[in-house]
Design a protein around this motif. Structure first.
Motif, PDB file in Angstrom:
ATOM      1  N   ARG A   8       0.856  -1.186   0.000  1.00 38.01           N
ATOM      2  CA  ARG A   8       0.000   0.000   0.000  1.00 38.01           C
ATOM      3  C   ARG A   8       0.896   1.241   0.000  1.00 38.01           C
ATOM      4  N   VAL A   9       1.438   1.565  -1.155  1.00 38.75           N
ATOM      5  CA  VAL A   9       2.390   2.670  -1.251  1.00 38.75           C
ATOM      6  C   VAL A   9       2.462   3.152  -2.697  1.00 38.75           C
ATOM      7  N   LEU A  10       2.603   4.446  -2.872  1.00 39.45           N
ATOM      8  CA  LEU A  10       2.873   4.991  -4.202  1.00 39.45           C
ATOM      9  C   LEU A  10       4.352   4.801  -4.508  1.00 39.45           C
ATOM     10  N   THR A  11       4.673   4.581  -5.772  1.00 40.27           N
ATOM     11  CA  THR A  11       6.062   4.394  -6.165  1.00 40.27           C
ATOM     12  C   THR A  11       6.707   5.740  -6.494  1.00 40.27           C
ATOM     13  N   GLY A  12       7.823   5.990  -5.846  1.00 40.27           N
ATOM     14  CA  GLY A  12       8.637   7.156  -6.164  1.00 40.27           C
ATOM     15  C   GLY A  12       9.901   6.657  -6.850  1.00 40.27           C
ATOM     16  N   LEU A  13       9.949   6.787  -8.164  1.00 38.60           N
ATOM     17  CA  LEU A  13      11.102   6.301  -8.917  1.00 38.60           C
ATOM     18  C   LEU A  13      12.101   7.434  -9.094  1.00 38.60           C
ATOM     19  N   SER A  14      13.226   7.328  -8.443  1.00 40.23           N
ATOM     20  CA  SER A  14      14.277   8.347  -8.521  1.00 40.23           C
ATOM     21  C   SER A  14      15.323   7.877  -9.533  1.00 40.23           C
ATOM     22  N   VAL A  15      15.349   8.543 -10.663  1.00 38.63           N
ATOM     23  CA  VAL A  15      16.339   8.184 -11.682  1.00 38.63           C
ATOM     24  C   VAL A  15      17.705   8.684 -11.227  1.00 38.63           C
ATOM     25  N   PHE A  16      18.680   7.791 -11.231  1.00 43.07           N
ATOM     26  CA  PHE A  16      20.024   8.128 -10.765  1.00 43.07           C
ATOM     27  C   PHE A  16      20.619   9.282 -11.567  1.00 43.07           C
ATOM     28  N   TYR A  17      21.294  10.178 -10.855  1.00 38.01           N
ATOM     29  CA  TYR A  17      22.098  11.208 -11.498  1.00 38.01           C
ATOM     30  C   TYR A  17      23.409  11.318 -10.720  1.00 38.01           C
ATOM     31  N   PRO A  18      24.505  11.554 -11.405  1.00 40.18           N
ATOM     32  CA  PRO A  18      25.798  11.624 -10.721  1.00 40.18           C
ATOM     33  C   PRO A  18      25.976  12.970 -10.015  1.00 40.18           C
ATOM     34  N   ALA A  19      25.827  12.982  -8.697  1.00 38.32           N
ATOM     35  CA  ALA A  19      25.971  14.214  -7.921  1.00 38.32           C
ATOM     36  C   ALA A  19      27.448  14.556  -7.766  1.00 38.32           C
ATOM     37  N   PRO A  20      27.882  15.723  -8.249  1.00 40.73           N
ATOM     38  CA  PRO A  20      29.298  16.094  -8.111  1.00 40.73           C
ATOM     39  C   PRO A  20      29.747  16.022  -6.650  1.00 40.73           C
ATOM     40  N   GLY A  21      30.876  15.388  -6.439  1.00 45.22           N
ATOM     41  CA  GLY A  21      31.400  15.227  -5.092  1.00 45.22           C
ATOM     42  C   GLY A  21      31.076  13.886  -4.470  1.00 45.22           C
ATOM     43  N   SER A  22      30.174  13.127  -5.102  1.00 44.76           N
ATOM     44  CA  SER A  22      29.813  11.812  -4.564  1.00 44.76           C
ATOM     45  C   SER A  22      30.768  10.744  -5.079  1.00 44.76           C
ATOM     46  N   HIS A  23      30.777   9.613  -4.393  1.00 41.80           N
ATOM     47  CA  HIS A  23      31.577   8.466  -4.831  1.00 41.80           C
ATOM     48  C   HIS A  23      31.134   8.019  -6.231  1.00 41.80           C
ATOM     49  N   ASP A  24      29.823   7.956  -6.450  1.00 39.40           N
ATOM     50  CA  ASP A  24      29.320   7.476  -7.741  1.00 39.40           C
ATOM     51  C   ASP A  24      29.611   8.445  -8.885  1.00 39.40           C
ATOM     52  N   TYR A  25      29.774   9.722  -8.577  1.00 42.81           N
ATOM     53  CA  TYR A  25      30.186  10.674  -9.608  1.00 42.81           C
ATOM     54  C   TYR A  25      31.577  10.281 -10.124  1.00 42.81           C
ATOM     55  N   ASP A  26      32.458   9.961  -9.178  1.00 39.47           N
ATOM     56  CA  ASP A  26      33.817   9.548  -9.558  1.00 39.47           C
ATOM     57  C   ASP A  26      33.794   8.248 -10.363  1.00 39.47           C
ATOM     58  N   VAL A  27      32.873   7.342  -9.981  1.00 37.64           N
ATOM     59  CA  VAL A  27      32.722   6.084 -10.736  1.00 37.64           C
ATOM     60  C   VAL A  27      32.309   6.378 -12.159  1.00 37.64           C
TER      61      VAL A  27
END
Length: 199
Positions: free
Chosen positions: A172-191
């Motif tokens: 019983r929940v609405l889906t909030g789909l957050s599409v990934f974006y590379p946030a500058p300064g994050s580990h995943d940005y460097d990846v």
């Protein structure tokens, strides 16, 4: 509104905790209440969104804020949201009921993913159990609920995102789909930079 700086978690997609020179810290409850009061009284605000990463992280502090809002606005509070998502392990029935009384109409919950390997890449814990319990609290307190998952992260497979969506579809929940974006300064940005996939 923002009631804190930094973050005690270390999620790879977020730049807040990764590069912060200062520890996680919260504002005084009285300061936050003053800002809400000014927004409502001076500007007629009827909707307040807390953009904190961990609004409910400190239960004592959060309950003091909610009780202050209830005391200040009584039966006519502005609608409150935490659209950046609440961390399910920090919620219990007392807190969710106080949120309802203070003006929350929707519980925005951060799930991240249900895929163990993706959670490991995100450096996030598996919160499915507390997520499901939070949904029960939301229903008992007559609150709507939104569950957020991240899709399209580096090395994340489409089938994993589908599993996340199917998990939410069964609740019983609405889906909030957050599409990934590379946030500058994050580990995943460097990846993403090392993979040559930055725009």
């Amino acid at each position: 509104m923002v009631t804190a700086r930094g973050c005690p978690l270390r999620c790879t997609y977020c730049a807040l905790a990764n590069n912060s020179l200062y520890p996680y810290r919260q504002r005084n409850v009285s300061s936050v209440l003053s800002e809400i009061t000014e927004a409502v009284d001076s500007f007629g605000a009827r909707f307040i969104d807390f953009e904190d990463e961990n609004l409910s992280f400190d239960k004592k502090w959060f309950l003091a804020l909610l009780k202050g809002i209830i005391s200040r606005f009584g039966k006519k509070p502005p609608e409150l949201r935490a659209m950046n998502g609440l961390f399910p392990p920090t919620l219990d029935k007392e807190t969710v009921c106080a949120m309802k009384e203070a003006g929350f109409k929707t519980l925005n919950l951060s799930l991240g993913s249900v895929c163990p390997s993706q959670l490991q890449r995100f450096r996030r814990p598996d919160v499915r159990e507390s997520f499901d319990i939070s949904l029960v609290f939301a229903e008992e307190c007559s609150l709507d609920a939104v569950g957020y998952v991240i899709s399209g992260a580096p090395a994340q497979k489409a089938s994993q995102s589908l599993d996340d969506l199917l998990y939410l579809a069964g609740r019983r929940v609405l889906t909030g789909l957050s599409v990934f974006y590379p946030a500058p300064g994050s580990h995943d940005y460097d990846v993403c930079k090392s993979l040559g996939v930055l725009p």
